[in-house]
Design an enzyme around this catalytic site. Sequence first.
Site, PDB file in Angstrom:
ATOM      1  N   ASP A  65       0.159  -6.314  -3.596  1.00 52.25           N
ATOM      2  CA  ASP A  65       0.628  -7.163  -2.499  1.00 52.25           C
ATOM      3  C   ASP A  65      -0.585  -7.844  -1.886  1.00 52.25           C
ATOM      4  OD1 ASP A  65      -0.642  -5.198  -1.094  1.00 52.25           O
ATOM      5  OD2 ASP A  65       1.108  -4.506  -0.009  1.00 52.25           O
ATOM      6  N   SER A  66      -0.372  -8.718  -0.925  1.00 51.71           N
ATOM      7  CA  SER A  66      -1.469  -9.538  -0.416  1.00 51.71           C
ATOM      8  C   SER A  66      -2.279  -8.844   0.658  1.00 51.71           C
ATOM      9  CB  SER A  66      -0.902 -10.822   0.168  1.00 51.71           C
ATOM     10  OG  SER A  66      -0.192 -10.527   1.369  1.00 51.71           O
ATOM     11  N   GLY A  67      -1.797  -7.719   1.147  1.00 52.24           N
ATOM     12  CA  GLY A  67      -2.459  -7.062   2.270  1.00 52.24           C
ATOM     13  C   GLY A  67      -1.844  -7.465   3.595  1.00 52.24           C
ATOM     14  N   GLY A  68      -1.107  -8.569   3.582  1.00 50.14           N
ATOM     15  CA  GLY A  68      -0.513  -9.078   4.824  1.00 50.14           C
ATOM     16  C   GLY A  68       0.405  -8.071   5.486  1.00 50.14           C
ATOM     17  N   PHE A  69       1.282  -7.465   4.701  1.00 52.72           N
ATOM     18  CA  PHE A  69       2.283  -6.585   5.313  1.00 52.72           C
ATOM     19  C   PHE A  69       1.634  -5.409   6.045  1.00 52.72           C
ATOM     20  CE2 PHE A  69       5.279  -3.041   5.322  1.00 52.72           C
ATOM     21  CZ  PHE A  69       6.318  -3.627   6.027  1.00 52.72           C
ATOM     22  N   ASP A 102       0.340 -13.901   3.227  1.00 56.10           N
ATOM     23  CA  ASP A 102       1.430 -14.364   4.091  1.00 56.10           C
ATOM     24  C   ASP A 102       1.405 -13.637   5.422  1.00 56.10           C
ATOM     25  OD1 ASP A 102       2.118 -11.864   2.940  1.00 56.10           O
ATOM     26  OD2 ASP A 102       4.235 -12.221   3.302  1.00 56.10           O
ATOM     27  N   GLN A 138       9.089 -16.686   3.591  1.00 59.68           N
ATOM     28  CA  GLN A 138       9.311 -16.007   4.867  1.00 59.68           C
ATOM     29  C   GLN A 138      10.367 -16.792   5.642  1.00 59.68           C
ATOM     30  OE1 GLN A 138       8.221 -13.124   6.016  1.00 59.68           O
ATOM     31  NE2 GLN A 138       6.619 -12.557   4.547  1.00 59.68           N
ATOM     32  N   GLY A 159       9.282 -10.182   4.214  1.00 60.47           N
ATOM     33  CA  GLY A 159       9.702 -10.115   5.612  1.00 60.47           C
ATOM     34  C   GLY A 159      11.072  -9.513   5.843  1.00 60.47           C
ATOM     35  N   ASP A 212      10.528  -3.359  -5.183  1.00 59.68           N
ATOM     36  CA  ASP A 212       9.692  -2.178  -4.966  1.00 59.68           C
ATOM     37  C   ASP A 212      10.144  -1.540  -3.655  1.00 59.68           C
ATOM     38  OD1 ASP A 212       8.274  -4.302  -3.216  1.00 59.68           O
ATOM     39  OD2 ASP A 212       7.378  -2.414  -2.588  1.00 59.68           O
ATOM     40  N   CYS A 231      21.735  14.109 -13.914  1.00 63.08           N
ATOM     41  CA  CYS A 231      20.372  13.608 -14.146  1.00 63.08           C
ATOM     42  C   CYS A 231      19.698  14.435 -15.235  1.00 63.08           C
ATOM     43  CB  CYS A 231      19.563  13.693 -12.848  1.00 63.08           C
ATOM     44  SG  CYS A 231      17.854  13.132 -13.011  1.00 63.08           S
ATOM     45  N   CYS A 291      16.357  14.298 -15.827  1.00 63.31           N
ATOM     46  CA  CYS A 291      14.898  14.290 -15.619  1.00 63.31           C
ATOM     47  C   CYS A 291      14.337  15.697 -15.804  1.00 63.31           C
ATOM     48  CB  CYS A 291      14.543  13.727 -14.240  1.00 63.31           C
ATOM     49  SG  CYS A 291      14.621  14.897 -12.870  1.00 63.31           S
ATOM     50  N   CYS A 311      15.545  18.174 -13.031  1.00 62.21           N
ATOM     51  CA  CYS A 311      16.938  18.613 -13.089  1.00 62.21           C
ATOM     52  C   CYS A 311      17.229  19.447 -14.338  1.00 62.21           C
ATOM     53  CB  CYS A 311      17.863  17.401 -13.028  1.00 62.21           C
ATOM     54  SG  CYS A 311      17.792  16.586 -11.426  1.00 62.21           S
ATOM     55  N   HIS A 316      11.991  13.530  -9.347  1.00 68.16           N
ATOM     56  CA  HIS A 316      13.435  13.319  -9.465  1.00 68.16           C
ATOM     57  C   HIS A 316      13.851  11.995  -8.815  1.00 68.16           C
ATOM     58  CE1 HIS A 316      17.721  13.494  -9.316  1.00 68.16           C
ATOM     59  NE2 HIS A 316      17.608  13.199  -8.027  1.00 68.16           N
TER      60      HIS A 316
HETATM   61 ZN   LIG Z   1      16.584  14.611 -11.788  1.00 66.30          ZN
END
Ligand SMILES: [Zn+2]
Length: 397
Positions: free
Chosen positions: A91-95, A145, A223, A250, A300, A338, A340, A343, A369
Site C-alpha cells: 500500500d502507499s503508506g497513506g492509510f 492518497d 477516494q 477509503g 485484502d 474445512c 485445513c 481442522c 484456519h
Molecule cells: Zn480449518
Amino acid sequence: MSIQFQIEATRGPARLGKLTTAHGVIETPVFMPVGTVATVKGVSQDVLEELGVQILLGNTYHLYLRPGVDVVRRMGGLHGFMSWNRPTLTDSGGFQVFSLNELRKVTEEGVTFRSHLDGSSHVFTPESAMAAQIGLGADIIMAFDECTEYPAERERARASMELTVRWAARSKTYFDEHKDEVPWRSSRFSVLSSQNDGSSFTTENWEPGTGNCPTQALFGIVQGGMDRELRRESALRTVEIGFPGYAIGGLSVGEPREVTHEIVASTLEHLPEDKPRYLMGVGTPDEIAVYAKMGVDMMDCVLPTRAARHGLLFTSEGKISIKQARFAQDEGPLDPACSCRVCSRYSRAYLRHLYAANELLAQVLNSIHNLSFYLDTMRRVRAEMAGYDIHPPKSKV
Ligand SMILES: [Zn+2]
C-alpha cells in the site's frame, strides 16, 4: 510492461480473470492476506504457500519505519527479504499515516507524521512514497492518497479527493521516471519464480535481460468519501491519468455496511472493464464473496488474522468464539466442512484450551484456519465463475 490482465469468463458484472505479474500469475478474484511488517502474524511462508496464497500484501508505512527500505532493497526487495517468491503488493503508506497518527500535518506537498514506534518525525510525499515502494519492490504498488476520514462534510471530502487526484499524477510521474530502480529488475534474481505446482513461470515477452523485463505496476486509488458523485469524479479523473489497475480506497472506515456496498457498486461503474479492480481493506467472508460477484478482482483484509488472535473463527456454520466454555469438551473439528491442517487434526476442545491458556500455538492455529476459510471462500467463487460464459480475451495492460 508491468502486468497483464485477462478476463476469462463473465456473467453480469462478475468476472474470472488471470493477472500476470513479474513474480507469477494470480487467479482473480483473489483474496490477499496482509503481511503488515513482511510477515502474516503467526503464519510462516511455507504454510502460506500450502494454503494457496497467491499474493501477499505488505504495509509501506510499517516497513519504512522498521526495518527501513534500504535493508529490504539490499536483500532484493520484499521477495528476497522475506523469502517469498510469489507476487506481492504494497500500500502507499497513506492509510496508516492517517489511521495511526493523530498529530499528522497534511499540506499540498505531503504529510508530516510521527513514528508510532519512537515519536520521530517523518514526511511522506507522493514522490517519497513511490521511492519507498520501488525500494520494497512489490509487484503491485499504490499511488499515494489521502484516506478521507468518516464522517466528513462534502466540501472536506471534495478537497481531500482532489488532493488525492493531484498526488496520483505526481505518483505516476515519479514512478515512470524511477521504475527501473526496482531491486529485482536488473537481474535474473527471482523474476522467474516457481508457481504453486512447482513449475516455472514464464511469459514469452518477459525474458530478463532482453529489455522486456517486467516492472512493477502502479495502481491509482479512487477516494471521495461516501459521496457517489465525488466517487464518480474521482474515478474519471484517476482513469484519465491512466493506470494499469484501480483501487477503491477509503472504505471500511466506520461507515455502515450498506453504505460500503453502495459506494463500491457506484464506483465500479466508472472503472474500466479491462483493468483489475482492487477493493482495499474490506470484508467478512460473506462480503468478499458478494464484492467478487459485483466485479471486484482483488481484496485484502486484516480481519481473518486479527479476529483469529482474539479467538474469533469463521466457519461454514457461522462465526464462533473459541473461548466459550461450551467447547471445553467438544471433540469435533473446528469446522467439519474445512479441510485445513487445523481442522483435519485438532479438536475444538484442544483449540479452546490453547486459547484459554494463552498459548502461542492458539494464535498460529486460529490464524491458519481463518486464512484457509477466506481462501476457500474465494476458491469457491472462482469455481462458480468458471462455469460462466467465456469472455473473448480483450485488451492487455
Ligand atoms: Zn480449518
